[in-house]
Structures are given as structure tokens and as C-alpha cells.
Design an enzyme around this catalytic site. Structure first.
Site, mmCIF file in Angstrom:
data_model
loop_
_atom_site.group_PDB
_atom_site.id
_atom_site.type_symbol
_atom_site.label_atom_id
_atom_site.label_comp_id
_atom_site.label_asym_id
_atom_site.label_seq_id
_atom_site.Cartn_x
_atom_site.Cartn_y
_atom_site.Cartn_z
ATOM 1 N N LYS A 90 -13.208 -0.224 6.656
ATOM 2 C CA LYS A 90 -13.854 -0.978 5.583
ATOM 3 C C LYS A 90 -14.937 -1.903 6.142
ATOM 4 O O LYS A 90 -16.042 -1.945 5.620
ATOM 5 C CB LYS A 90 -12.840 -1.827 4.810
ATOM 6 C CG LYS A 90 -11.459 -1.230 4.705
ATOM 7 C CD LYS A 90 -11.361 -0.122 3.677
ATOM 8 C CE LYS A 90 -9.998 0.540 3.775
ATOM 9 N NZ LYS A 90 -9.661 1.390 2.688
ATOM 10 N N ASP B 159 -0.639 -5.973 9.283
ATOM 11 C CA ASP B 159 -1.602 -4.907 8.991
ATOM 12 C C ASP B 159 -2.860 -5.592 8.449
ATOM 13 O O ASP B 159 -2.825 -6.222 7.390
ATOM 14 C CB ASP B 159 -1.012 -3.950 7.934
ATOM 15 C CG ASP B 159 -1.980 -2.814 7.584
ATOM 16 O OD1 ASP B 159 -3.028 -2.700 8.241
ATOM 17 O OD2 ASP B 159 -1.669 -2.044 6.654
ATOM 18 N N TRP C 21 0.861 -1.189 0.000
ATOM 19 C CA TRP C 21 0.000 0.000 0.000
ATOM 20 C C TRP C 21 0.898 1.241 0.000
ATOM 21 O O TRP C 21 1.844 1.323 0.805
ATOM 22 C CB TRP C 21 -0.887 -0.043 1.244
ATOM 23 C CG TRP C 21 -1.796 1.126 1.420
ATOM 24 C CD1 TRP C 21 -2.547 1.725 0.452
ATOM 25 C CD2 TRP C 21 -2.061 1.826 2.642
ATOM 26 N NE1 TRP C 21 -3.266 2.759 1.000
ATOM 27 C CE2 TRP C 21 -2.987 2.839 2.336
ATOM 28 C CE3 TRP C 21 -1.619 1.689 3.953
ATOM 29 C CZ2 TRP C 21 -3.475 3.712 3.296
ATOM 30 C CZ3 TRP C 21 -2.108 2.549 4.918
ATOM 31 C CH2 TRP C 21 -3.028 3.553 4.588
HETATM 32 C C1 LMR Z 1 -6.772 2.430 -0.396
HETATM 33 O O1 LMR Z 1 -5.758 1.744 -0.459
HETATM 34 O O2 LMR Z 1 -7.335 2.891 -1.397
HETATM 35 C C2 LMR Z 1 -7.397 2.702 0.938
HETATM 36 O O3 LMR Z 1 -6.676 2.076 1.935
HETATM 37 C C3 LMR Z 1 -7.649 4.131 1.197
HETATM 38 C C4 LMR Z 1 -6.422 4.937 1.464
HETATM 39 O O4 LMR Z 1 -6.424 5.662 2.467
HETATM 40 O O5 LMR Z 1 -5.457 4.879 0.698
#
Ligand code: LMR
Length: 399
Positions: free
Chosen positions: A246, A211, A130
């Protein structure tokens, strides 16, 4: 002084959301940010959440301060949801829990805590991961190392390469693992792979850092927590960051939890004192409302059941969308095998198209996804699926 500042590029996920909101195309589709949407393309408030809010409106008697750890009852109930009712780490009192401002707050405070524990330890994160993991962890001063995870050509986990990289980690390093619904790939470890990772990490003296932002949106509330619970059983110490954004749909209420598992109850108490002092110096204490909602739902049998039912419907809808997307692509003139989308979990998959093709989808068809081709499958619906597949076909057949 401020005139010397240079602009910083916006976070790619939030930038995409802003462009989508400005687009006036009547058929625009948002497959960017990880937000669940129903068949009408809305992100409704879950029924249990609405009912809990109504109860809170009647029963809340004060807005006075809470504490750096947030609400004890919220922490207790979420710990059971995450670790399972009678997990040994809970019955042995080895977990410190802190309600945090979202999963981001949990991750950042975990990083601050870990940095305070050791200035030498590195944190290993998956390639890819992420986008916000980097600033959240690196911003606290942790050194970040990468381990290979998703193989774009095979559309699967490159497990041997992952283990090889982790076997280079030093004793005391932390390994960040996505508990379920890997963001951005949707490719999750199997139970056997979790066991193999646990075995390697225990042998090397590495510390798990999980996570889990999507519990309940992959295979089920318990199924999704398999890896986290296994690591908690096998390791004397670990960190877990979770989110209610979520699975309770509480995105803007910023509701998450940080768990520190320690070897004994006494060590956990010391770790807690360090953590709470870090929290006090960062934001003092978390916002209360989202956590009060979760605490109310988890403490009431009927609300809990209603929440679990709605969550199961959301999960099944995402699985159904994955299935019908693959079917529609197969029935179209698009070449290539997209069946991997059905084998992945949660909101995200890489569509596997180039950044230029992603750009064409955006420019010519107002379809928004991240440049890496990470798409939020939950942003699709029966109304827009044909438009999406036709647009994809046009872009792929053009290049
Ligand atoms: C995402 O990956 O789109 C979500 O976790 C929202 C974010 O805050 O990035």
C-alpha cells in the site's frame, strides 16, 4: 483422485474484485479490495517507484539467486523505516529481518516460525480482523482465539472487553495487533490504549505480534508506527509483519518484511536460522524486483523525499474523502450519524449497513463493498461521491 475434490468458496475480497471487473455499468464503484485510487479512479505507479525502476533497468547486472532472507540492504532500510532510525532493538542487533513475498508471506512465515517455537501457544486476533488472517495463521497449525475489538453499535473500540479477553490469555500466547489503520474497521488504538495493552501483556507474559500493512496511510510514517515501536522497546521478544503493497503501491510485486525481535543478538541469530530454514522449505527465497525498488528509494535522498511527499498526498486525500463523505451524507436526506468515518484511519471503515443493503447497492447501483459493509474509502472520488451518496440514500430510505 481429483474428482473427489469439492469446490472451496473464494476469498470474499478477491471474489468481490472479480465481480466488479465483470460489471459493465458505466458508473460502477469499487469500494472492495484495499487498493489506493486517485481522483480519476486509477491506481497509478508512484513517481519514485517509476524512477527507481528506470535506475534498476540501467544498473542491474544479474538475475542470479539472492537468499532466503532476501536483500540485506532492503532488510536494513525497511527495518529503519519501521522501527525508527536508532531504535534500541536495531542498535543492539536484536532483530532478524526477512524480505518476504508481500505482507501475506510475512504473516505465513511468522505463523510457521511461531508454530515451530511452541505447539501450545495460541494466537489472539481481533474481532473482526482481516479475513485472510485466519487461513494464513490457522493454516500453519496455530490455534486461534478471538478478542473483542470493534463495537458496531458504538462505532468504536470496545477497549474494556478487549482487555478483559486478553487477561484470559495464557503466558506465551501471541497477540496479533494491527499496527495502524485497522483492517477492516479503521478504528485504531490511541497512544494511551497502546500503553495499557502493553502493560497488560507484559504482566501476563504475552508476546506481541504486530501486523502493519498501512504505515504512512493513517497519520504519518512515524505516528503510525507508535504502537509497534513502543512494544519493541518494552518486550524482550516480538514479531512484526509489514507490507510495501500500500505505502509504495507495489501490490503485485509482493514485497513485505518479517521481523523477529529476540532478547539478545545471539538468540536472534538462532531464531533467524530457524526462520530461514522454514523459508527455504516453503518458497526458497522471495521475488527480488519489488524489494529492489524499495531499497533504491530508501537509499536515495531525493527519491525518498519524493516517495514521502506522494505518500503524504495519498494520506491527505483519504482524510479529505472521509471528511467530504460525512459532509455529503449530512447534507442529504439520510438519517443517522456517520461522523465516525472522520475519526477513523486508513482505507477502511464499516459503513454500518446490513448485508442486504450492501447487496442492494451492488445489484441496483453497481457499488461494490464487502458484505460486512467494509468500504475502501480510497475508492471514492469527487466524480462518484454524489452518485454514491444518492444510491446509499435510496437503499437506506427503502428499508
Ligand atoms: C484488503 O484487505 O482488501 C487488502 O489487504 C487486500 C487483500 O489481499 O485482501
Amino acid at each position: 483422485m481429483f474428482e473427489l475434490l469439492n469446490p472451496v468458496p473464494q476469498d470474499p475480497i478477491l471474489a468481490m474484485l472479480a465481480s466488479y471487473r465483470e460489471d459493465t455499468h458505466p458508473q460502477k464503484i469499487d469500494l472492495g479490495i484495499g487498493v489506493y485510487k486517485n481522483d480519476q479512479g486509477d491506481t497509478p505507479i508512484m513517481q519514485a517507484v517509476q524512477q527507481a525502476e528506470a535506475l534498476l533497468l540501467e544498473s542491474e547486472t544479474t538475475k542470479s539467486y539472492t537468499a532466503p532472507a532476501g536483500s540485506p540492504l532492503y532488510n536494513q532500510r525497511v527495518a529503519k523505516l519501521v522501527f525508527g532510525e536508532n531504535h534500541p532493538v536495531l542498535t543492539e542487533g536484536r532483530v532478524v529481518s526477512a524480505q518476504t513475498p508481500g505482507g501475506c508471506g510475512a504473516l505465513r512465515m511468522a505463523a510457521e516460525f511461531l508454530r515451530g517455537c511452541s505447539s501450545e501457544s495460541k494466537v489472539w486476533v481481533s474481532t473482526p480482523t482481516w479475513a485472510n488472517h485466519m487461513p494464513l495463521l490457522g493454516g500453519a497449525g496455530l490455534e486461534i482465539c478471538m478478542y473483542p475489538y470493534y463495537d458496531h453499535s458504538n462505532k468504536n473500540i470496545q477497549f474494556d472487553a478487549m482487555l478483559d479477553a486478553l487477561s484470559q490469555a495464557d503466558k506465551g500466547d501471541f497477540v496479533l495487533l494491527h499496527g495502524c489503520c485497522h483492517n477492516p474497521s479503521g478504528a485504531d488504538l490511541t497512544q494511551d490504549q497502546w500503553l495499557a495493552v502493553a502493560e497488560l501483556m507484559a504482566r501476563k507474559g504475552l508476546i506481541p505480534f504486530v501486523d502493519m500493512a498501512y504505515q504512512g496511510l493513517g497519520s504519518g510514517l512515524d505516528e503510525d508506527a507508535y504502537g509497534l515501536r513502543l512494544l519493541a522497546e518494552r518486550f524482550p521478544e516480538m514479531i512484526a509483519a509489514t507490507s510495501c503493497s500500500k505505502n509504495f503501491g507495489l501490490y503485485r510485486e509482493r514485497t513485505g518484511t518479517l521481523f523477529i525481535v529476540a532478547e539478545s543478538a545471539a538468540t536472534a541469530a538462532n531464531a533467524g536460522s530457524q526462520l530461514f530454514s522454514k523459508i527455504r522449505s516453503h518458497y526458497s527465497m522471495p521475488p527480488a524486483h519489488g524489494a529492489a525498488i524499495v531499497e533504491t528509494i530508501l537509499g536515495d535522498e531525493a527519491l525518498n523525499q519524493s516517495w514521502q511527499n506522494e505518500l503524504a498526498q495519498m494520506r491527505q486525500r483519504i482524510q479529505g474523502l472521509r471528511h467530504s463523505l460525512v459532509q455529503k451524507i449530512e447534507a442529504s436526506d439520510i438519517e443517522g450519524d456517520f461522523s465516525f468515518i472522520q475519526q477513523q484511519f486508513g482505507m477502511f471503515s464499516f459503513l454500518g449497513i446490513s448485508p442486504e443493503q450492501v447487496e442492494q447497492l451492488r445489484q441496483a447501483h453497481s457499488i461494490y463493498m464487502i458484505d460486512s459493509s467494509r468500504m475502501n474509502v480510497a475508492g471514492l472520488n469527487d466524480q462518484c461521491m454524489d452518485y454514491f451518496v444518492a444510491a446509499l440514500g435510496e437503499v437506506l430510505n427503502r428499508t
